[in-house]
Design an enzyme around this catalytic site. Sequence first.
Site, PDB file in Angstrom:
ATOM      1  N   ASP A 266       0.924  -1.120   0.150  1.00  0.00           N
ATOM      2  CA  ASP A 266       0.093  -0.067  -0.109  1.00  0.00           C
ATOM      3  C   ASP A 266       1.029   1.057   0.115  1.00  0.00           C
ATOM      4  O   ASP A 266       1.805   1.365   0.819  1.00  0.00           O
ATOM      5  CB  ASP A 266      -1.073   0.156   1.117  1.00  0.00           C
ATOM      6  N   HIS A 269       4.607   5.185  -2.216  1.00  0.00           N
ATOM      7  CA  HIS A 269       5.422   6.642  -2.252  1.00  0.00           C
ATOM      8  C   HIS A 269       5.346   7.343  -0.811  1.00  0.00           C
ATOM      9  O   HIS A 269       6.171   8.323  -0.864  1.00  0.00           O
ATOM     10  CB  HIS A 269       4.349   7.477  -2.953  1.00  0.00           C
ATOM     11  N   GLU A 302       1.507  -0.107  -4.943  1.00  0.00           N
ATOM     12  CA  GLU A 302       0.760   0.988  -5.215  1.00  0.00           C
ATOM     13  C   GLU A 302       1.609   2.161  -4.965  1.00  0.00           C
ATOM     14  O   GLU A 302       2.322   2.385  -3.910  1.00  0.00           O
ATOM     15  CB  GLU A 302      -0.413   1.248  -4.098  1.00  0.00           C
ATOM     16  N   ASP A 328      -3.073   4.017 -11.399  1.00  0.00           N
ATOM     17  CA  ASP A 328      -3.980   5.149 -11.223  1.00  0.00           C
ATOM     18  C   ASP A 328      -4.389   5.838 -12.511  1.00  0.00           C
ATOM     19  O   ASP A 328      -5.489   6.262 -12.656  1.00  0.00           O
ATOM     20  CB  ASP A 328      -3.698   6.035 -10.012  1.00  0.00           C
ATOM     21  N   ASP A 329      -3.374   6.078 -13.261  1.00  0.00           N
ATOM     22  CA  ASP A 329      -3.655   7.175 -14.648  1.00  0.00           C
ATOM     23  C   ASP A 329      -4.512   6.473 -15.359  1.00  0.00           C
ATOM     24  O   ASP A 329      -5.461   7.191 -15.913  1.00  0.00           O
ATOM     25  CB  ASP A 329      -2.270   6.854 -15.330  1.00  0.00           C
ATOM     26  N   HIS A 398     -11.183  -0.403  -3.864  1.00  0.00           N
ATOM     27  CA  HIS A 398     -11.641   0.047  -2.556  1.00  0.00           C
ATOM     28  C   HIS A 398     -11.549   1.641  -2.499  1.00  0.00           C
ATOM     29  O   HIS A 398     -12.437   2.542  -2.052  1.00  0.00           O
ATOM     30  CB  HIS A 398     -10.948  -0.418  -1.547  1.00  0.00           C
ATOM     31  N   GLN A 400     -11.127   4.043  -5.123  1.00  0.00           N
ATOM     32  CA  GLN A 400     -11.999   4.819  -6.213  1.00  0.00           C
ATOM     33  C   GLN A 400     -13.437   4.772  -5.909  1.00  0.00           C
ATOM     34  O   GLN A 400     -14.212   5.698  -6.414  1.00  0.00           O
ATOM     35  CB  GLN A 400     -11.541   4.490  -7.521  1.00  0.00           C
ATOM     36  N   ASN A 403     -13.506   6.205  -1.478  1.00  0.00           N
ATOM     37  CA  ASN A 403     -12.993   7.637  -1.067  1.00  0.00           C
ATOM     38  C   ASN A 403     -14.155   8.658  -1.519  1.00  0.00           C
ATOM     39  O   ASN A 403     -13.866   9.992  -1.403  1.00  0.00           O
ATOM     40  CB  ASN A 403     -11.644   7.882  -1.452  1.00  0.00           C
TER      41      ASN A 403
END
Length: 609
Positions: A266, A269, A302, A328-329, A398, A400, A403
């Site tokens: 998770d 970054h 991620e 994610d892009d 989960h 997208q 949140n």
Amino acid sequence: MHSKHSMPFGAEVLPDESVRFRLWAPGATSVTLCLENGERGPLPLLPLGDGWFERISREAHAGTLYRFQIDHKTEVPDPASRFQPHDVHGPSMVVDPTTFQWNHENWRGRPWEEAAIYELHVGTFTPEGTFQGVQEKLDYLHDLGVTAIELMPLSDFPGQRNWGYDGVLPFAPDSSYGTPDDLKRLVQSAHAHGLMMLLDVVYNHFGPEGNYLHLYAPQFFTDRHHTPWGAAINFDGPDSRVVRDFFIHNALYWIEEYHFDGLRFDAVHAIVDDSEPDILTELAHAIRERFGQSRFVHLVLENVDNSAGYLVRDATGSASLYDAQWNDDIHHAVHVLLTGESDGYYADYSPDPMPHLCRCLAEGFAYQGDYSEFHREKRGERSHHLPPTAFVSFLQNHDQVGNRAFGDRITQVASPGTVKLAMEILLLSPQTPLLFMGEEFAASTPFLFFCDFHGDLAAAVTKGRRSEFAHFSKFSSPEVRDSIPDPNAESTFLKSKIDWDSLRGKIHAEWLHFYRELLALRQSKIVPHLRGGAATRCAVSRDGKRWISVDWVFEDRTTLQLRANVGDEPLTISIPNPAMPLYASTPEAAAAFEQGSLVPCSVVWSLLA
């Protein structure tokens, strides 16, 4: 067959059935062992030097509850506890993993190119909300056509409900879901169904309640770096060797002792590490060295930073470090295309998401060192050289769904026709697809953000959750923000449970048939060509008509072609020698394609040998 991962810390049942207890507590003067079997009082641990304390005890055995007492004051659970039957503040339990009999000696996993992932939350996937409940759905998941189940984090968290990202005891599967043996039975049964099991792990922070490490091992944390969730973990400062080993052993533990086929890491970054090699590199090397020759083990990141260097392949085409990254892009580009939303990070993909989608399909990342207005800096690294399977694509996961303020799914915010079009692209493209539980039948239940905190922490989480949306135009009113469900309310959790009875309805059954058809086609026709890389070329409309054309030329010289019309007008296209479509959205789309045109809102796939 028995499986046990030996660790330098925690409680370990020895061959003579005594138990070795070991704790790293460099901030403590003394540590005593408190057994809850009523036989003896506190037992002192022997200091070994460098912050280590140990005791071998014949008073303890598998099933014994215990705590560590720090400096004759505070009693704490074992940070490497294998099980917490009474939650994060309660005693730990001695577990002997060798008592579980594994019976799938021939299971070696499946190669990564076969992966079609189904992400689920154990507590809301079934009415029971347990490992056993998931196990009873394995026939359904096998018949759906996915090949891997990804469980959201299981590490023991405070309370009875949580997404799992607030875990504080990373070796203990949360007791609200069942026992360690229940989880092992789930993994074993999944393998019997031919399904890989992946686990989401969190190594970027500990949750806000139930973490006692500050009390006796403050060296676990550093003020040199910061995270959005509080104190950063010390991966590169003084005394970081033990900290690094703690998390490396955790990864090895889930793979060796529970037979998971891989891990999803998770938000890496948010892991700041200036050492060489960094913890992500050392972690991947440790896993590859331990399991690389004996079984397939898959590692997924991620990573908002789009660090392509972690995804490099060796001379054989195998992952040197990590197999893939959640992309994610591609989600953001498709979401903007379907909904027109432009708040938050969606602004980077608006007003024209088509070039971003084209680049994702052809090269992996949309942002490969390009400037991001949302992040206010350049983001990403070149990824065109990586195989398509290095990127995990999805329309829902989960984050997208959950949140969003009301946990609404894509079928609540976009038209069914465009959602189907998007999935016809994502499920048949060479990228690795991921589904979020329930999306395969257009579940109408939301997936909300929920937790089980109390007192001031609960109030702060509720307030913080609502304030997150203050900068969105539709939540500018405090009254509207107050309507966002309270994360701590049990009703918020219960509303998030999948409604399996809805599958009796015609519309939901049709969606399920649609997903099954695409996943079956993917496995039979696309997957056999995915071992290795692909040369790609992509063309996209820049005239507002919204069409896209992508070719993937695989190492076996097969060409996969995508032609899609995302707009609402028919298009004439140049097709010198049109092949018989492998798949078309409708019979009308297939017929028009053979005549050199694309009907509105349609996809045509072709496979040329």
